[in-house]
Design a protein around this motif. Sequence first.
Motif, PDB file in Angstrom:
ATOM      1  N   ARG A 172       1.933   1.885  -3.538  1.00  0.00           N
ATOM      2  CA  ARG A 172       0.871   2.502  -4.296  1.00  0.00           C
ATOM      3  C   ARG A 172       0.725   3.906  -4.039  1.00  0.00           C
TER       4      ARG A 172
ATOM      5  N   SER B 114       0.852  -1.246   0.305  1.00  0.00           N
ATOM      6  CA  SER B 114      -0.105   0.062   0.152  1.00  0.00           C
ATOM      7  C   SER B 114       0.669   1.031   0.120  1.00  0.00           C
TER       8      SER B 114
ATOM      9  N   GLY C 274       4.826   5.478  -4.695  1.00  0.00           N
ATOM     10  CA  GLY C 274       5.770   5.162  -6.027  1.00  0.00           C
ATOM     11  C   GLY C 274       7.158   4.641  -5.734  1.00  0.00           C
TER      12      GLY C 274
END
Length: 133
Positions: free
Chosen positions: A106, A103, A109
Amino acid sequence: MDQDSFTLHDVSIFPIVRLRNEGASSPGYAPAWCAEMDRLLASQKPFALIYPTRRTDEPHDDRVARGLWLKRNKAALAARCRALIVVEPDAERRQALEAAFPSLVRAFGTPQAACATDRDAVSLARQVLGMQD
């Protein structure tokens, strides 16, 4: 890389960069952290970050400021930072970090990993940077 302009990050073996935990545990450190991260990105060179595990709660204002910086600079950071590696000797804590990484990747990056030792972290950093051992 001008080492004198960095107080929170140790850039002495750039492109491997280490966070100095003692500086980043004081409330109000986020502006310096953001400025140093800006300088790392401005170098236009790939790097890897090694962070010791945090044993104290990060002050709320600092966490918010860093989070905003990370969101604003997601693309630039992903283009330059090959990995953020946390050194966590405790196997259970390392496992918990690894569970959270998808997570975080995401959201920000940047590939993330956890290693048991600083030596392992440096080895991984050298690998992701394509450096010879």
